[in-house]
Design a protein around this motif. Structure first.
Motif, mmCIF file in Angstrom:
data_model
loop_
_atom_site.group_PDB
_atom_site.id
_atom_site.type_symbol
_atom_site.label_atom_id
_atom_site.label_comp_id
_atom_site.label_asym_id
_atom_site.label_seq_id
_atom_site.Cartn_x
_atom_site.Cartn_y
_atom_site.Cartn_z
ATOM 1 N N TYR A 172 34.702 36.656 35.923
ATOM 2 C CA TYR A 172 34.882 37.623 37.001
ATOM 3 C C TYR A 172 33.775 38.676 36.900
ATOM 4 C CZ TYR A 172 39.539 35.630 37.656
ATOM 5 O OH TYR A 172 40.589 34.772 37.894
ATOM 6 N N TYR A 203 27.512 33.076 41.444
ATOM 7 C CA TYR A 203 28.797 33.694 41.739
ATOM 8 C C TYR A 203 29.156 33.529 43.216
ATOM 9 C CZ TYR A 203 29.295 35.841 37.156
ATOM 10 O OH TYR A 203 29.468 36.033 35.807
ATOM 11 N N THR A 204 30.469 33.526 43.451
ATOM 12 C CA THR A 204 30.992 33.457 44.811
ATOM 13 C C THR A 204 31.771 34.730 45.103
ATOM 14 O OG1 THR A 204 31.176 31.043 44.679
ATOM 15 C CG2 THR A 204 32.453 32.156 46.411
ATOM 16 N N TYR A 205 31.389 35.412 46.165
ATOM 17 C CA TYR A 205 32.023 36.687 46.523
ATOM 18 C C TYR A 205 33.487 36.482 46.909
ATOM 19 C CZ TYR A 205 33.097 40.910 49.214
ATOM 20 O OH TYR A 205 33.684 42.040 49.702
ATOM 21 N N LYS A 206 34.352 37.398 46.456
ATOM 22 C CA LYS A 206 35.788 37.276 46.725
ATOM 23 C C LYS A 206 36.362 38.439 47.525
ATOM 24 C CE LYS A 206 36.492 33.365 44.633
ATOM 25 N NZ LYS A 206 36.942 32.162 45.379
ATOM 26 N N THR A 216 42.849 34.673 41.968
ATOM 27 C CA THR A 216 42.297 35.821 42.691
ATOM 28 C C THR A 216 42.979 37.099 42.220
ATOM 29 O OG1 THR A 216 43.867 35.497 44.498
ATOM 30 C CG2 THR A 216 41.695 34.440 44.703
ATOM 31 N N ALA A 264 33.336 38.999 42.316
ATOM 32 C CA ALA A 264 32.956 37.620 42.601
ATOM 33 C C ALA A 264 33.300 36.796 41.370
ATOM 34 C CB ALA A 264 31.471 37.532 42.931
ATOM 35 N N THR A 265 33.337 35.477 41.507
ATOM 36 C CA THR A 265 33.706 34.609 40.385
ATOM 37 C C THR A 265 32.683 33.489 40.196
ATOM 38 O OG1 THR A 265 35.074 33.181 41.784
ATOM 39 C CG2 THR A 265 36.175 35.036 40.711
#
Length: 802
Positions: free
Chosen positions: A215, A242-245, A304, A233-234
């Motif tokens: 994270y 990373y993928t934005y959350k 999440t 992001a993870t």
């Protein structure tokens, strides 16, 4: 209601409010959980102790000594010095324990990262790379990553990663990251984590791992206002991609949780908590009076993070309280000499809430009195002043009837900073009164987060109980003004003299002389560390002072030879060897308190003292003794629209042959008044510069310019400066400018109209000279007329007759 003597009797309504919604000013509210202005917190637990490492805030620009907060129960916190770095610009510190057992401190200055190493979480620290200012991560070490806000992450295999960055919002920019070498002196690989992966990345990266997921959390927008918020992001690798959350934490609907961000995460058992800073209530102008808060972090089943509703309640203790008795002052009736306004009421000093502050009206001697409502045995008083990193001088008195008073603790010559300030005694009394008599810095009022009264000896705060150098000998007693216990050694026999020996102020006991110190909490059986510097065989040596300890204090006796001592220290906890070695080579430092005796009018020049047509090379100052001398061409006195005035055309400027008094240093109150006329107003023209330094918030300059941000008053502070939007429209007309600052709020009037009123914080350094017609750097030449100019080293509120 008379503000000079304000009385509030709190009954059941005070305590009943706890059962209602917890607001920012609810008694007993748990957020903020630290009493003071601190930002960018990193929370750690080493052994059974919790630590908060943070930027010292509230000083205008994040300036302040390197300090940490520690606690055994996560409720009662003690401020402790870290003994390095030697810079006073310490931002975003992070500490970790390495596999070799050492502790590593990472901190930043714009725009470099540094690393220190120590044997304890408290220091003393030294730069891992050698020289004190050796840089670990210079700016743009990773391309398009501006270096700031370093934070470490340790993976399951022991690998250490470091993340840093600020202003990552530009195209192609982002966060710098790298896997560190095993010795943590460099990197084996680095990467830019771009803002296409971490949307709107601005600063404050923090990485954690849970259930195989990394994270990456960070702060976005401006730390100065309500837009500041935390996002995440993870990834499946610590360096991404990373993928934005989404957003985790933001400003509350009512604005009392304002600008939350720059956080870290604490794992306690199976629970996670987010520790972050937010702005004070009421909010400061610049947003640099931040406070440390905590709330629970909750994960959904899919990994999440649930958006967090910031609270004023906090999360409470994580362990048994270190206190053994209740706070007798909580919710009790109070009286005070004054209070600043409705945001800083006297009852806020007894509400056990670190988000509320009693602030007196003035910077002078002010008092607060607590009615315990019945006689109680009082053994301990904790005082949490507004600024724990600066010292306060005060006296605590007690009374059974509110009329006849006796001294419980006399700290009127104290020079030890700390939070809480702890004073011990034993008395039965109903009333407790604290009076602030002096401060380390000008413009720091005797404001309190909390004052707590206990019936037991509450000795849990790890502090320097005794700190005495030779300079603390006053001719009749050896005063413990640099130690938390206060008090003094009494001369019981013989003679003691003060001498300077091999660079140290020392006391010399003649043969057979005896000094004794008593305290109800000082015993040789209590866990402690005691040391003293002794001069023997022509040199200073630090030795254990345990031999001087008795069952109820300290007894120092010279034998058949003179005994020469300095730097006597007693800590109420056991120091590590590295800390003892630091004390063995570092003497106690005594900083003189702020100048208290105001001089009133310090600068006064007036064209009426001359005849129209005079050519003037010297202008007599009618405030302090001295003159202003032309540094180039003389000015000519002219009659202009009914007023005599000095005519400046951009070539002339004057410099005073005298410095201004120390009463104007730091954040001191001041008043400025002038009559100016500018026929053609340029963007920046300096009428007078009252300071000789030139860094941020170190200026008091009177400007005649069209610059909307700083066209009338300039402090070299973006949020503190004041412009005059009608400057161009008033060209060719006389302007009466009046500026008054009381140490908190600066009001600016032009021709009787209030154009600005806002809280500010200044950092004025010693003023070597005053400049007329330009600033101290010789820039921003003034081309206009000056009729008169006055500066006072005190606050004089504006009245129409001005």
């Amino acid at each position: 209601m008379n503000k000079l003597i304000y009385t509030l009797f709190l009954t059941g309504s005070f305590l009943a409010s706890q059962a209602q919604e917890i607001r920012w000013n609810t008694p007993g509210a748990g957020n903020p959980f630290i009493p003071g202005y601190f930002a960018d917190p990193t929370v750690k637990k080493f052994g059974d102790t919790y630590y908060i490492y943070a930027t010292t805030d509230g000083s205008g620009a994040g300036f302040g000594p390197s300090q940490l907060w520690c606690s055994k129960d996560f409720e009662n916190w003690t401020l402790m010095p870290m003994n390095w770095p030697d810079s006073h610009w310490i931002w975003a510190p992070d500490v970790m324990q390495h596999t070799d057992g050492t502790y590593r401190l990472f901190y930043c200055q714009p725009c470099n990262l540094y690393e220190g190493v120590a044997e304890t979480p408290r220091g003393p620290w030294k730069n891992i790379l050698g020289e004190s200012e050796a840089v670990l991560v210079p700016d743009r070490f990773v391309k398009n990553a501006i270096t700031l806000d370093g934070q470490t992450f340790v993976d399951d295999d022991g690998s250490v990663y470091l993340y840093w960055g600020t202003w990552g919002i530009y195209k192609g920019f982002g966060c710098g990251a790298g896997k560190m070498t095993p010795d943590l002196k460099g990197f084996t690989e680095t990467r830019l984590i771009p803002n296409t992966e971490v949307t709107d990345f601005f600063e404050a990266p923090f990485v954690m791992k849970k259930d195989g997921v990394y994270y990456f959390m960070y702060s976005s927008d401006s730390c100065h206002d309500s837009t500041y918020h935390v996002q995440y992001a993870t990834a499946t690798h610590p360096l991404g991609p990373y993928t934005y959350k989404g957003t985790i934490l933001k400003t509350s609907a009512d604005g009392t949780i304002h600008g939350p961000g720059h956080h870290s995460i604490l794992k306690e058992g199976n629970d996670y908590y987010i520790v972050y800073h937010r702005h004070d209530n009421p909010h400061s102008t610049r947003g640099f009076h931040r406070q440390v808060c905590i709330d629970r972090l909750t994960f959904n089943a899919d990994g999440t993070i649930q958006p967090i509703e910031g609270t004023h309640s906090g999360v409470g203790r994580f362990a048994k309280s270190v206190l053994t008795s209740k706070n007798l002052a909580f919710g009790k009736p109070v009286k005070a000499s004054s209070y600043y306004d409705e945001n800083f009421l006297p009852e806020y000093a007894v509400d056990d809430n670190n988000g509320t502050l009693w602030r007196p009206l003035t910077m002078g001697q002010e008092w607060i009195e607590i009615d315990l409502q019945r006689e109680e045995t009082i053994r301990t008083v904790w005082t949490q002043f507004e600024y724990g990193t600066s010292y306060y001088q005060y006296v605590i008195e007690t009374s059974t009837d509110g009329k006849h008073w006796s001294i419980f603790a006399d700290r009127r010559s104290n020079y030890l900073a700390g939070s809480p300030m702890v004073d011990f005694g034993k008395v039965k009394a109903r009333y407790v009164r604290l009076t602030t008599t002096g401060t380390q810095k000008n413009g720091f009022a005797g404001a309190l987060w909390n004052i707590k009264v206990f019936g037991a000896y509450e000795t849990s705060s790890p502090q320097l109980w005794m700190g005495l150098s030779g300079a603390d000998w006053n001719g009749t007693e050896w005063r413990n003004d640099g130690g938390m216990l206060g008090g003094s050694f009494q001369l019981k026999a013989g003679q003691v003299s003060l001498q300077r020996i091999d660079g140290q102020e020392a006391i010399v006991l003649s043969p057979g002389s005896v000094l004794e110190y008593t305290s109800p909490v000082l015993t040789k059986d209590r866990e402690h560390t005691a040391s003293v510097w002794k001069h023997e065989n022509g040199k200073w040596t630090s030795v254990s002072a345990d031999g001087y300890l008795t069952t109820d204090g300290v007894r120092i006796e010279a034998g058949t030879e003179p005994l020469t001592l300095t730097n006597f220290r007693y800590y109420n906890w056991k120091q590590e060897e590295a800390e003892k070695q630091y004390d063995a080579t570092t003497g106690l430092v005594r900083i003189e308190p702020s100048a208290r005796h105001k001089q009133g009018l310090v600068v006064s020049v007036d064209a009426n003292d001359f005849t129209a047509g005079d050519t003037v090379m010297y202008i007599l100052n009618k405030g302090m003794e001295g003159v202003f001398e032309s540094q180039n061409e003389p000015v000519v006195v002219e009659e202009m629209q009914g007023k005599k005035a000095f005519r400046f055309d951009g070539k002339q400027y004057f410099r005073s042959g005298f410095p201004l008094p120390a009463t104007l240093r730091d954040n001191a109150p001041y008043t400025l008044e002038a009559w100016i006329l500018n026929p053609e107003v340029a963007e920046n023209e300096c009428v007078a510069d009252f300071t000789s330094s030139h860094d941020e918030l170190e200026k008091i300059m009177l400007i005649s310019g069209t610059e909307p941000r700083c066209g009338i008053v300039n402090h070299y502070g973006w949020y503190e400066d004041v412009g005059f939007k009608e400057a161009a429209a008033n060209a060719g007309q006389w302007l009466h400018v009046y500026v008054c600052f009381d140490g908190r709020t600066e009001c600016v009037y032009v021709n009787g109209k209030l154009i600005s009123s806002k809280d500010i914080q200044l950092l004025i350094k010693p003023i070597q000279f005053v400049t007329l017609g330009r600033n101290a750097e010789g820039e921003w030449a003034f081309s206009g007329y000056l009729h008169s100019l006055k500066l006072w080293d005190e606050y004089i509120p504006y009245k129409k007759e001005h």
